[in-house]
Each structure stands twice: as structure tokens, then as C-alpha cells.
Design an enzyme around this catalytic site. Structure first.
Site, short mmCIF file in Angstrom:
data_model
loop_
_atom_site.label_atom_id
_atom_site.label_comp_id
_atom_site.label_asym_id
_atom_site.label_seq_id
_atom_site.Cartn_x
_atom_site.Cartn_y
_atom_site.Cartn_z
CE1 TYR A 262 -54.50 36.19 8.72
CE2 TYR A 262 -55.98 34.98 7.27
CZ TYR A 262 -54.75 35.59 7.51
OH TYR A 262 -53.79 35.60 6.52
CG ASN B 82 -63.33 35.04 9.57
OD1 ASN B 82 -63.63 35.28 8.41
ND2 ASN B 82 -62.09 34.80 9.95
CB SER C 78 -61.83 33.18 14.73
OG SER C 78 -60.53 32.64 14.73
CB SER D 190 -62.08 27.82 14.93
OG SER D 190 -63.09 28.78 14.82
N GLY D 191 -60.61 30.40 16.53
CA GLY D 191 -60.66 31.10 17.81
C GLY D 191 -62.10 31.38 18.17
#
Length: 373
Positions: free
Chosen positions: A147, A219, A253, A291-292
Site C-alpha cells: 500500500y 513497506n 506490508s 501487514s501483508g
């Protein structure tokens, strides 16, 4: 002659420029592209300043393309495995990877709201460039996202299929840029500017040498947790701070792609992917709720076996499980360095609404670790 261990092709410094004492032996370019046949391309979109005007900008985004094999062989599957450290994100195609232990076609990474464009454009690119790959089969390309809405007009949907085509067409081997490029253009890590990063390690085994390379779109992370080679740096780096003209949502992420030419089987590649979070933890990443953290590992070896042609036995070779530990070492080491490269290669960035993300201070790095002569 440029030492690409120390700087990017556009002369941005890398972490080794500051004499940070990393473990392991890097490949020629210390990049995922050290793995033979793997190439990386970027499209970077930076335009506009000032207040957010949805659909018009400011724009701070892009797309990264990773080709696991040369163009002519892009439809040939690679054995693969994936792992989700925290699933608040997306990586398309992983259900197939889980089912059959392989994938084919290029990988793309972009911002969260452009994931579908990147995935669909990849299929159009394959249909135009290698139509035989889809003549009698479906395509399920891998596409990932993080993101970038703090700096980018993410709801403006500025990424087009033409931008994805350009990244795919422009994919190169050898040294590649890092930091605020491609899908990493608008990304931040530990409240510093970051984005795209890469590193590699050589693994010597049974009189052979294999390469393992990592690419991250980074990120994530809280400033207070930042660690550099075990040193708790966050407290000393309280300044400079981000400037938040609009609230900065916690939507952190990291996508990591691990490539190797070592003959590892799908279950072993899943084990490799499971070690990615250990490298992230070495930098201070703790896999928070929003978080991904999603990771794919693939091998370019055993191409004929991965293709699995009907009507005949598939022959392959593999590293024994008993000897896989050096590849775990290489994964953790390369992930750690790739994240730090994403940080070091980035510059300050001002984005939408004059939101500002500072770069990791190079003067602090030099004072703490010195400069590589």
C-alpha cells in the site's frame, strides 16, 4: 569501474557502501538477477505536487516485473513454494502454487489498488508476445501488492496496462536499481523512505556453486524497532520524522520473491519461503496485524520435470533435505540485506497533500559503520 555491490546503476548508494558487515558471499551484482535467466523491469510514475486530487495526483507509484526465465521460455513452469507470514495482503496465483508446486509467466508487484491491472496486463502481454503459452491453457500469473496511499493517489488508478507492458519489455539481467523505483516508488519502511531492494548469496555445495537471490517490495515497520546488523538503531534515529499532513494509515506490508538455480523441490521451496520472516526480523519487522507479509520462492532448475509432460516419467535432481541449511542461511542473509538496500538507496520523498517521508540518514550510517573504501 562501478562496483555494483556498493551502488546502483543510477549511482544511489547501497548498504555495503557504508561498511555494514553482512554475512555470506554475494553474487556478482548482489541481486536477484544473479540467478541465471532471471530479469527485472520497472515502470516508475512520479508526477504532481500538493493537495490530493483523486484521478489527477500527485502520483508516486509504479510496477515491477520479475521474469523467472528468459522471454522465449517464459511459459515453462518453475517449481515453487509460498508462505504467508501475515495475510493482510495479496499475491495472486498462490492457490495453484500450493496445489501443484509450480507457476509460470512473469511476476508483477505494484500498489494495492492496481494489482488487478498488473495481473491482467501480464496475461495480455503473454498473449501478444508468446501466444503459444495460452493457446491451449489458462494463465494464472503471480501478482503482489503493498500500500502506497500515504504518498500516492492510490484511488486514482494511474497504473495502466501500457505501464505494465513497459516493465515487462524492459526487464534486464545484471545490476538493477533500488529504492523508489517500480512498484516500490511510494513505499516506506520503519518510517523512512524505502521501496524496491535486492541481494543475493552464493551457496557452495558438493563441489558446485548455486545462486540464491531475493527481491523485496518493502513497506513495513515502526521506527522504534529498526535494527541494523543487530544494532537497535531506532532510538538514535528518532529524527527526521515523517510529516503527516493527512493521517498515515497502518497498512504496512512486504512482498519477497526468492529465486535460485539450485535444484530444490516444491516442499523445499516452501521451507525457503518460511525463512523469509527471519530475515525481516533481523531488521526489526514483527509482522503486525495490518501487514501483508507474503513470500514466494522458486527454482529455475528441473525445467522439464516442472513442465510435467504427459505420458512419460519426469526425471529430476534435488538437494537432499539434510543439506538444505546453507540455503536457509542464504535466504535470511539476502532478505535482511535487500531490505536495507531498499532503505539506503531511497531519497526523501514528498507526496500527496505534502506528506513527507525522509530517507534513512546517510551521515548517521557513515558515523556508525564507516564508509567502504
Amino acid at each position: 569501474m562501478t562496483d555494483f555491490h556498493l551502488s546502483t546503476p543510477t549511482s544511489r548508494p547501497r548498504a555495503r557502501a557504508f561498511a555494514i558487515p553482512f554475512d555470506g558471499e554475494p553474487g556478482r551484482f548482489n541481486a536477484i538477477t544473479d540467478v541465471p535467466g532471471v530479469s527485472v523491469g520497472y515502470t516508475t510514475l512520479i508526477s504532481g505536487d500538493g493537495p490530493l486530487n483523486v484521478g489527477h495526483g500527485p502520483v508516486r507509484t509504479g510496477v515491477t516485473a520479475i521474469l523467472p526465465r528468459p522471454h522465449a521460455d517464459i511459459a515453462c513452469p518453475c517449481h515453487a513454494g509460498f508462505f504467508s507470514g501475515n495475510g493482510n495482503g495479496e499475491l495472486t496465483g498462490i492457490h495453484l502454487v500450493e496445489e501443484v508446486g509450480a507457476f509460470s509467466l512473469p511476476i508483477t508487484i505494484t500498489n494495492t489498488h492496481s494489482l488487478g491491472v498488473a495481473r491482467d496486463a501480464t496475461l495480455k502481454w503473454v498473449a501478444a508476445n508468446r501466444p503459444e503459452a495460452l493457446a491451449s491453457a489458462w494463465g494464472l500469473p503471480v501478482a503482489g501488492e503493498t500500500y502506497d496511499g500515504f504518498l500516492n493517489d492510490i484511488n486514482g488508478h494511474h497504473l495502466t496496462e501500457g505501464h505494465v507492458f513497459a516493465a515487462l519489455d524492459g526487464a534486464i539481467s545484471g545490476p538493477i536499481d533500488e529504492g523508489s523505483v517500480g512498484g516500490g516508488t511510494g513505499m516506506c519502511t520503519f518510517e523512512f523512505k524505502a521501496g524496491s531492494g535486492t541481494a543475493s548469496r552464493l551457496v557452495h555445495w558438493a563441489e558446485e556453486t548455486f545462486t540464491l537471490g531475493v527481491f523485496v517490495q518493502s513497506n513495513f515497520g515502526k521506527r522504534s524497532n529498526l535494527m541494523i546488523r543487530g544494532y537497535r538503531a531506532g532510538a538514535e534515529l528518532a529524527e527526521p520524522r515523517p510529516i503527516e499532513r493527512t493521517p498515515r494509515a497502518e497498512k504496512s506490508s512486504i512482498i519477497a520473491i526468492v529465486a535460485t538455480d539450485a535444484p530444490l523441490l516444491p516442499h523445499q521451496l516452501k521451507r525457503i519461503a518460511r525463512r523469509v520472516p527471519l530475515g525481516i526480523a533481523w531488521t526489526g519487522g514483527l509482522g503486525y496485524n495490518s501487514s501483508g507479509d507474503i513470500f514466494l520462492a522458486f527454482s529455475t532448475a528441473n525445467a522439464e520435470a516442472a513442465a510435467g509432460r504427459s505420458g512419460r516419467l519426469a526425471s529430476l535432481v534435488s538437494i537432499p533435505d539434510a543439506d538444505i541449511d546453507p540455503f536457509f542461511d542464504a535466504t535470511v542473509q539476502a532478505v535482511e540485506e535487500a531490505i536495507l538496500n531498499a532503505l539506503v538507496a531511497s531519497a526523501d520523498m514528498t507526496g500527496r497533500d505534502d506528506n513527507f517521508m525522509p530517507a534513512l540518514p546517510h551521515a548517521w550510517l557513515e558515523a556508525k559503520f564507516g564508509r567502504t573504501s
